[in-house]
Motif scaffolding. Structure first.
Motif, PDB file in Angstrom:
ATOM      1  N   GLY A  79       0.840  -1.197   0.000  1.00 43.18           N
ATOM      2  CA  GLY A  79       0.000   0.000   0.000  1.00 43.18           C
ATOM      3  C   GLY A  79       0.871   1.241   0.000  1.00 43.18           C
ATOM      4  O   GLY A  79       1.169   1.813   1.054  1.00 43.18           O
ATOM      5  N   LEU A  80       1.312   1.671  -1.183  1.00 44.42           N
ATOM      6  CA  LEU A  80       2.288   2.744  -1.320  1.00 44.42           C
ATOM      7  C   LEU A  80       1.629   4.014  -1.843  1.00 44.42           C
ATOM      8  O   LEU A  80       0.626   3.957  -2.552  1.00 44.42           O
ATOM      9  CB  LEU A  80       3.401   2.318  -2.286  1.00 44.42           C
ATOM     10  N   PRO A  81       2.232   5.184  -1.535  1.00 46.28           N
ATOM     11  CA  PRO A  81       1.764   6.433  -2.154  1.00 46.28           C
ATOM     12  C   PRO A  81       1.948   6.368  -3.669  1.00 46.28           C
ATOM     13  O   PRO A  81       2.817   5.646  -4.174  1.00 46.28           O
ATOM     14  CB  PRO A  81       2.675   7.500  -1.524  1.00 46.28           C
ATOM     15  N   LEU A  82       1.155   7.163  -4.382  1.00 46.49           N
ATOM     16  CA  LEU A  82       1.201   7.136  -5.844  1.00 46.49           C
ATOM     17  C   LEU A  82       2.589   7.451  -6.377  1.00 46.49           C
ATOM     18  O   LEU A  82       3.068   6.811  -7.324  1.00 46.49           O
ATOM     19  CB  LEU A  82       0.188   8.128  -6.413  1.00 46.49           C
ATOM     20  N   ILE A  83       3.267   8.442  -5.757  1.00 47.26           N
ATOM     21  CA  ILE A  83       4.593   8.817  -6.257  1.00 47.26           C
ATOM     22  C   ILE A  83       5.576   7.659  -6.130  1.00 47.26           C
ATOM     23  O   ILE A  83       6.449   7.464  -6.983  1.00 47.26           O
ATOM     24  CB  ILE A  83       5.115  10.076  -5.505  1.00 47.26           C
ATOM     25  N   GLU A  84       5.429   6.833  -5.091  1.00 45.18           N
ATOM     26  CA  GLU A  84       6.314   5.678  -4.925  1.00 45.18           C
ATOM     27  C   GLU A  84       5.992   4.594  -5.953  1.00 45.18           C
ATOM     28  O   GLU A  84       6.888   3.937  -6.471  1.00 45.18           O
ATOM     29  CB  GLU A  84       6.173   5.108  -3.506  1.00 45.18           C
ATOM     30  N   ILE A  85       4.698   4.413  -6.238  1.00 43.63           N
ATOM     31  CA  ILE A  85       4.309   3.423  -7.243  1.00 43.63           C
ATOM     32  C   ILE A  85       4.880   3.807  -8.608  1.00 43.63           C
ATOM     33  O   ILE A  85       5.435   2.964  -9.340  1.00 43.63           O
ATOM     34  CB  ILE A  85       2.777   3.310  -7.311  1.00 43.63           C
ATOM     35  N   ILE A  86       4.771   5.087  -8.964  1.00 39.03           N
ATOM     36  CA  ILE A  86       5.302   5.560 -10.248  1.00 39.03           C
ATOM     37  C   ILE A  86       6.816   5.386 -10.281  1.00 39.03           C
ATOM     38  O   ILE A  86       7.391   4.948 -11.288  1.00 39.03           O
ATOM     39  CB  ILE A  86       4.918   7.032 -10.473  1.00 39.03           C
ATOM     40  N   ARG A  87       7.480   5.726  -9.164  1.00 40.61           N
ATOM     41  CA  ARG A  87       8.944   5.610  -9.120  1.00 40.61           C
ATOM     42  C   ARG A  87       9.390   4.163  -9.284  1.00 40.61           C
ATOM     43  O   ARG A  87      10.331   3.865 -10.025  1.00 40.61           O
ATOM     44  CB  ARG A  87       9.474   6.174  -7.799  1.00 40.61           C
ATOM     45  N   LEU A  88       8.702   3.240  -8.606  1.00 44.42           N
ATOM     46  CA  LEU A  88       9.075   1.831  -8.710  1.00 44.42           C
ATOM     47  C   LEU A  88       8.805   1.295 -10.113  1.00 44.42           C
ATOM     48  O   LEU A  88       9.629   0.567 -10.676  1.00 44.42           O
ATOM     49  CB  LEU A  88       8.295   1.012  -7.674  1.00 44.42           C
ATOM     50  N   TRP A  89       7.643   1.644 -10.678  1.00 44.13           N
ATOM     51  CA  TRP A  89       7.337   1.198 -12.037  1.00 44.13           C
ATOM     52  C   TRP A  89       8.401   1.684 -13.022  1.00 44.13           C
ATOM     53  O   TRP A  89       8.888   0.924 -13.871  1.00 44.13           O
ATOM     54  CB  TRP A  89       5.954   1.717 -12.461  1.00 44.13           C
ATOM     55  N   ALA A  90       8.761   2.968 -12.896  1.00 44.45           N
ATOM     56  CA  ALA A  90       9.771   3.520 -13.800  1.00 44.45           C
ATOM     57  C   ALA A  90      11.118   2.863 -13.573  1.00 44.45           C
ATOM     58  O   ALA A  90      11.870   2.588 -14.518  1.00 44.45           O
ATOM     59  CB  ALA A  90       9.872   5.034 -13.596  1.00 44.45           C
ATOM     60  N   GLY A  91      11.440   2.591 -12.314  1.00 40.41           N
ATOM     61  CA  GLY A  91      12.746   2.010 -11.996  1.00 40.41           C
ATOM     62  C   GLY A  91      12.919   0.606 -12.529  1.00 40.41           C
ATOM     63  O   GLY A  91      14.003   0.237 -12.999  1.00 40.41           O
ATOM     64  N   PHE A  92      11.861  -0.201 -12.484  1.00 44.15           N
ATOM     65  CA  PHE A  92      11.990  -1.575 -12.948  1.00 44.15           C
ATOM     66  C   PHE A  92      12.109  -1.668 -14.461  1.00 44.15           C
ATOM     67  O   PHE A  92      12.447  -2.728 -14.987  1.00 44.15           O
ATOM     68  CB  PHE A  92      10.815  -2.416 -12.442  1.00 44.15           C
ATOM     69  N   SER A  93      11.826  -0.579 -15.178  1.00 46.84           N
ATOM     70  CA  SER A  93      12.041  -0.580 -16.620  1.00 46.84           C
ATOM     71  C   SER A  93      13.489  -0.234 -16.975  1.00 46.84           C
ATOM     72  O   SER A  93      13.944  -0.516 -18.080  1.00 46.84           O
ATOM     73  CB  SER A  93      11.107   0.415 -17.310  1.00 46.84           C
TER      74      SER A  93
END
Length: 246
Positions: A79-93
């Motif tokens: 259950g993460l904040p939106l900014i963390e979800i975006i950061r993780l998604w971008a990072g795994f690419s």
């Protein structure tokens, strides 16, 4: 004095962000001409293909990826904040970009003795239909790095004052890079076609490199899945132990 996980993540992230930033800038040089981009790439290669640059880049990539796997394994909830979800998604690419980079530059040089330049790389991407994919990968890696840097430094007064200018840079640089890459794609596509022999040799190289890229990508994705599944198993065991102890 040993580095903490947070310090190692920041240091390795800064190296990777520098690498991506330089490539975005050299792509943007393509707005002027393909030759301008080639000159920018020569400076970039001089840094990152030197022994110190190579050690810094791949060491940072390995450290950042290891810390990401550690985070996935240890996380108890998502259950993460939106900014963390975006950061993780971008990072795994980002590793997908680095895998592509290793295959199209270093492995091509090591296996075939072919140096990297924009005419060859862009031509290879156009021939494989992956030119759009390459642009799409740079932007998330850039976004991940910028968000990570902002999260770490957002309480610094200077950073807060510069926020509007920083947002402008975050948005503008990928757009300029994509436009420059598009111009280079047009220039390469308009060049005279290769001879049949050279085209056949290039096709053989692409096929062999594709095997390498699929293998490395599969290993990367398997590592992510393994860390996630392992973490979920660990969490279930710990919750079961806590209920038993209660």
């Amino acid at each position: 004095m040993s580095l903490s996980a947070r310090q190692l993540r920041l240091a390795s992230g800064l190296v990777l962000l520098s690498y991506i930033s330089m490539h975005l800038v050299t792509h943007a040089f393509g707005l002027w001409s393909l030759d301008s981009a080639e000159r920018g790439l020569a400076w970039t290669k001089a840094l990152w293909q030197s022994w110190p640059g190579t050690a810094a880049l791949y060491g940072a990539a390995a450290a950042h990826f290891a810390l990401a796997l550690r985070t996935i394994y240890q996380r108890r909830h998502w259950g993460l904040p939106l900014i963390e979800i975006i950061r993780l998604w971008a990072g795994f690419s980002l590793p997908l970009l680095l895998i592509s980079h290793v295959v199209t530059t270093r492995l091509t040089l090591e296996l075939f003795g072919v140096p990297s330049d924009y005419r060859r790389i862009v031509g290879l991407l156009v021939a494989s239909g992956n030119e759009g994919w390459q642009i799409a990968l740079l932007a998330p890696g850039w976004l991940h790095g910028c968000l990570g840097l902002w999260i770490g430094l957002r309480h610094v007064e200077v950073m807060r004052r510069l926020k509007p200018a920083l947002i402008a840079v975050v948005v503008a640089l990928p757009l300029l890079s994509a436009a420059g890459f598009g111009r280079m794609t047009q220039a390469v596509a308009a060049a005279p076609p290769q001879s049949a022999l050279l085209d056949a040799e290039a096709a053989a190289r692409r096929e062999r490199l594709a095997v390498w890229q699929r293998g490395i990508t599969t290993l990367y994705l398997a590592s992510l899945i393994g860390a996630f599944v392992g973490g979920q198993i660990r969490n279930r065991i710990e919750r079961k132990a806590e209920r038993t102890a209660a």
